[in-house]
Design a protein around this motif. Structure first.
Motif, PDB file in Angstrom:
ATOM      1  N   GLN A   1       3.245  10.987  -1.669  1.00  0.00           N
ATOM      2  CA  GLN A   1       3.571   9.606  -1.298  1.00  0.00           C
ATOM      3  C   GLN A   1       5.049   9.321  -1.542  1.00  0.00           C
ATOM      4  O   GLN A   1       5.736   8.744  -0.692  1.00  0.00           O
ATOM      5  CB  GLN A   1       2.727   8.630  -2.117  1.00  0.00           C
ATOM      6  CG  GLN A   1       1.268   8.550  -1.740  1.00  0.00           C
ATOM      7  CD  GLN A   1       0.537   7.610  -2.682  1.00  0.00           C
ATOM      8  OE1 GLN A   1       0.484   7.850  -3.885  1.00  0.00           O
ATOM      9  NE2 GLN A   1      -0.005   6.537  -2.135  1.00  0.00           N
ATOM     10  N   ASP A   2       5.528   9.692  -2.726  1.00  0.00           N
ATOM     11  CA  ASP A   2       6.914   9.436  -3.079  1.00  0.00           C
ATOM     12  C   ASP A   2       7.853  10.130  -2.099  1.00  0.00           C
ATOM     13  O   ASP A   2       8.841   9.541  -1.627  1.00  0.00           O
ATOM     14  CB  ASP A   2       7.173   9.929  -4.506  1.00  0.00           C
ATOM     15  CG  ASP A   2       8.533   9.513  -5.022  1.00  0.00           C
ATOM     16  OD1 ASP A   2       8.725   8.312  -5.291  1.00  0.00           O
ATOM     17  OD2 ASP A   2       9.417  10.386  -5.143  1.00  0.00           O
TER      18      ASP A   2
ATOM     19  N   GLY B   1       0.806  -1.212   0.000  1.00  0.00           N
ATOM     20  CA  GLY B   1       0.000   0.000   0.000  1.00  0.00           C
ATOM     21  C   GLY B   1       0.836   1.257   0.000  1.00  0.00           C
ATOM     22  O   GLY B   1       2.041   1.229   0.296  1.00  0.00           O
ATOM     23  N   GLY B   2       0.172   2.369  -0.303  1.00  0.00           N
ATOM     24  CA  GLY B   2       0.854   3.643  -0.379  1.00  0.00           C
ATOM     25  C   GLY B   2       0.487   4.606   0.719  1.00  0.00           C
ATOM     26  O   GLY B   2       0.852   5.788   0.647  1.00  0.00           O
ATOM     27  N   SER B   3      -0.236   4.159   1.740  1.00  0.00           N
ATOM     28  CA  SER B   3      -0.583   5.019   2.875  1.00  0.00           C
ATOM     29  C   SER B   3       0.560   4.947   3.888  1.00  0.00           C
ATOM     30  O   SER B   3       0.636   4.023   4.704  1.00  0.00           O
ATOM     31  CB  SER B   3      -1.908   4.575   3.506  1.00  0.00           C
ATOM     32  OG  SER B   3      -2.970   4.699   2.574  1.00  0.00           O
ATOM     33  N   GLY B   4       1.462   5.934   3.817  1.00  0.00           N
ATOM     34  CA  GLY B   4       2.711   5.861   4.551  1.00  0.00           C
ATOM     35  C   GLY B   4       2.558   5.663   6.040  1.00  0.00           C
ATOM     36  O   GLY B   4       3.260   4.839   6.647  1.00  0.00           O
ATOM     37  N   LEU B   5       1.636   6.388   6.665  1.00  0.00           N
ATOM     38  CA  LEU B   5       1.478   6.272   8.110  1.00  0.00           C
ATOM     39  C   LEU B   5       0.915   4.903   8.490  1.00  0.00           C
ATOM     40  O   LEU B   5       1.234   4.365   9.558  1.00  0.00           O
ATOM     41  CB  LEU B   5       0.564   7.389   8.622  1.00  0.00           C
ATOM     42  CG  LEU B   5       0.613   7.670  10.127  1.00  0.00           C
ATOM     43  CD1 LEU B   5       2.029   7.976  10.585  1.00  0.00           C
ATOM     44  CD2 LEU B   5      -0.321   8.829  10.479  1.00  0.00           C
TER      45      LEU B   5
ATOM     46  N   ARG C   1      11.987   9.495   2.336  1.00  0.00           N
ATOM     47  CA  ARG C   1      12.637   9.899   3.581  1.00  0.00           C
ATOM     48  C   ARG C   1      13.052   8.714   4.448  1.00  0.00           C
ATOM     49  O   ARG C   1      13.775   8.894   5.426  1.00  0.00           O
ATOM     50  CB  ARG C   1      11.708  10.826   4.382  1.00  0.00           C
ATOM     51  CG  ARG C   1      11.500  12.189   3.749  1.00  0.00           C
ATOM     52  CD  ARG C   1      10.897  13.173   4.739  1.00  0.00           C
ATOM     53  NE  ARG C   1       9.550  12.804   5.141  1.00  0.00           N
ATOM     54  CZ  ARG C   1       8.437  13.237   4.537  1.00  0.00           C
ATOM     55  NH1 ARG C   1       8.525  14.037   3.484  1.00  0.00           N
ATOM     56  NH2 ARG C   1       7.243  12.872   4.975  1.00  0.00           N
ATOM     57  N   ASP C   2      12.575   7.514   4.115  1.00  0.00           N
ATOM     58  CA  ASP C   2      12.896   6.333   4.919  1.00  0.00           C
ATOM     59  C   ASP C   2      14.097   5.619   4.282  1.00  0.00           C
ATOM     60  O   ASP C   2      13.978   5.052   3.193  1.00  0.00           O
ATOM     61  CB  ASP C   2      11.689   5.388   4.971  1.00  0.00           C
ATOM     62  CG  ASP C   2      11.865   4.288   6.014  1.00  0.00           C
ATOM     63  OD1 ASP C   2      13.023   3.902   6.284  1.00  0.00           O
ATOM     64  OD2 ASP C   2      10.846   3.808   6.548  1.00  0.00           O
TER      65      ASP C   2
ATOM     66  N   ILE D   1      10.325  -2.640  -0.034  1.00  0.00           N
ATOM     67  CA  ILE D   1      10.625  -2.499  -1.455  1.00  0.00           C
ATOM     68  C   ILE D   1       9.773  -1.365  -2.012  1.00  0.00           C
ATOM     69  O   ILE D   1       8.541  -1.418  -1.963  1.00  0.00           O
ATOM     70  CB  ILE D   1      10.333  -3.807  -2.222  1.00  0.00           C
ATOM     71  CG1 ILE D   1      11.176  -4.951  -1.667  1.00  0.00           C
ATOM     72  CG2 ILE D   1      10.577  -3.621  -3.711  1.00  0.00           C
ATOM     73  CD1 ILE D   1      10.795  -6.314  -2.214  1.00  0.00           C
ATOM     74  N   GLY D   2      10.437  -0.340  -2.521  1.00  0.00           N
ATOM     75  CA  GLY D   2       9.727   0.769  -3.141  1.00  0.00           C
ATOM     76  C   GLY D   2       9.668   0.583  -4.646  1.00  0.00           C
ATOM     77  O   GLY D   2      10.673   0.254  -5.276  1.00  0.00           O
TER      78      GLY D   2
END
Length: 322
Positions: free
Chosen positions: A285-286, A114-118, A291-292, A205-206
């Motif tokens: 999102q990107d 998923g793309g929901s970072g939090l 930042r991680d 994995i991004g």
């Protein structure tokens, strides 16, 4: 991207073998397909980390995989909430960790997608959520209704510039939550965000797609959603209370179609705005995942899905033997 798969302590210790895979990145990058392919190869199951796919009936506009597209891989945390329910990262954290622990106990590989970072961070990282104060929340929501999200966002920018940068001025719900946390904790909202300390040995994995190609995919996806019946889906959900849902009603595509159904714009204008808003969202999102330092980026531009899967498996093999 160079670096360890996960952070280590100051004292060098053996790197633990990844037990959880997280596939992250911007919308339309190809995360869902890669997640399914990895689950098939690893004897795993997919855990959804897209906040809007948690909602029942929000299928077309969230690009939720159909049963056929899941290719026999069990998927978890889809269709959990009614559209009238406000999203809760803390509740998602509880549900996601229950699924991760259950799969690990059965020697199945959890593949978080998923793309929901939090939501991703809440599932896999050491993270505690501040409580809520109904009185503070009610007052802030009253100010939101009276003055608008832009005015509250200005307050947030003064109190916590980093949080204001990360939250869209139009996202009144998140602005209210940030101001609530600041008021009840006496600390900046960003001070409550997690560090890079994992709960589980995880390989992140991004999926990386160049901006021109990603924008093309976004436009094609939105056009496909309209052709697949997004307007009818929103109309049905509206009858089920979508407009009353503080979170679901603001989802990309759904918010724009609701505006069109109210007569405030045309459907073509709603579609064009959905494309623009999705591109803006993909950039954020990107930025979040970049930042991680633990995220390993793979190019998702390749048309061959098997090639992308092979490269992801190579990453995992290197992590296991490190």
């Amino acid at each position: 991207m160079a670096g360890e798969v996960w952070e280590t302590c100051a004292v060098k210790t053996p790197t633990p073998t990844p037990r959880v895979i997280a596939v992250v990145g911007p919308t339309a990058a190809g995360k869902s397909d890669l997640g399914v392919a990895l689950a098939q190869q690893l004897g795993g199951e997919v855990i959804n980390a897209d906040s809007m796919q948690l909602y029942q009936g929000m299928d077309i506009g969230t690009a939720k995989l159909s049963p056929a597209e899941r290719r026999g891989v069990p998927h978890h945390l889809l269709d959990v909430w009614d559209v009238t329910v406000a999203a809760s990262v803390a509740e998602y954290q509880r549900l996601a960790r229950e699924e991760i622990d259950r799969l690990l106990a059965r020697d199945r590989t959890p593949v978080l997608v998923g793309g929901s970072g939090l939501y991703v961070r809440g599932a896999i990282d050491v993270m505690e959520f501040p409580g809520t104060d109904p009185a503070v929340r009610t007052r802030l929501e009253g100010e939101l209704a009276e003055r608008g999200s832009g005015w509250l966002h200005g307050r947030l920018a003064h109190a916590d510039p980093a949080a204001a940068h990360a939250i869209l001025p139009s996202n009144g719900r998140r602005v209210v939550r940030a101001l609530e946390v600041i008021e009840i904790t006496g600390r900046p909202f960003t001070a409550n965000l997690p560090g890079h300390e994992s709960m589980y040995p995880t390989l992140q994995i991004g999926v990386d797609v160049g901006r021109p190609e990603l924008h093309r995919r976004i436009a094609d996806r939105v056009d496909g959603m309209w052709a697949a019946g997004l307007v009818d889906e929103v109309r049905e959900l509206e009858a089920a209370g979508l407009r009353e849902g503080r979170t679901a009603s603001r989802a990309l595509g759904y918010q724009q179609v609701l505006t069109a159904l109210a007569g405030d714009c045309t459907e073509d204008e709603a579609r064009a705005e959905t494309i623009r808003a999705t591109k803006r969202f993909a950039r954020r999102q990107d930025s979040w995942f970049r930042r991680d330092p633990r995220v390993h980026w793979l190019s998702g531009a390749a048309a061959d899905r098997a090639e992308l899967t092979d490269r992801a498996l190579t990453l995992l093999e290197r992590a296991v033997t490190a």
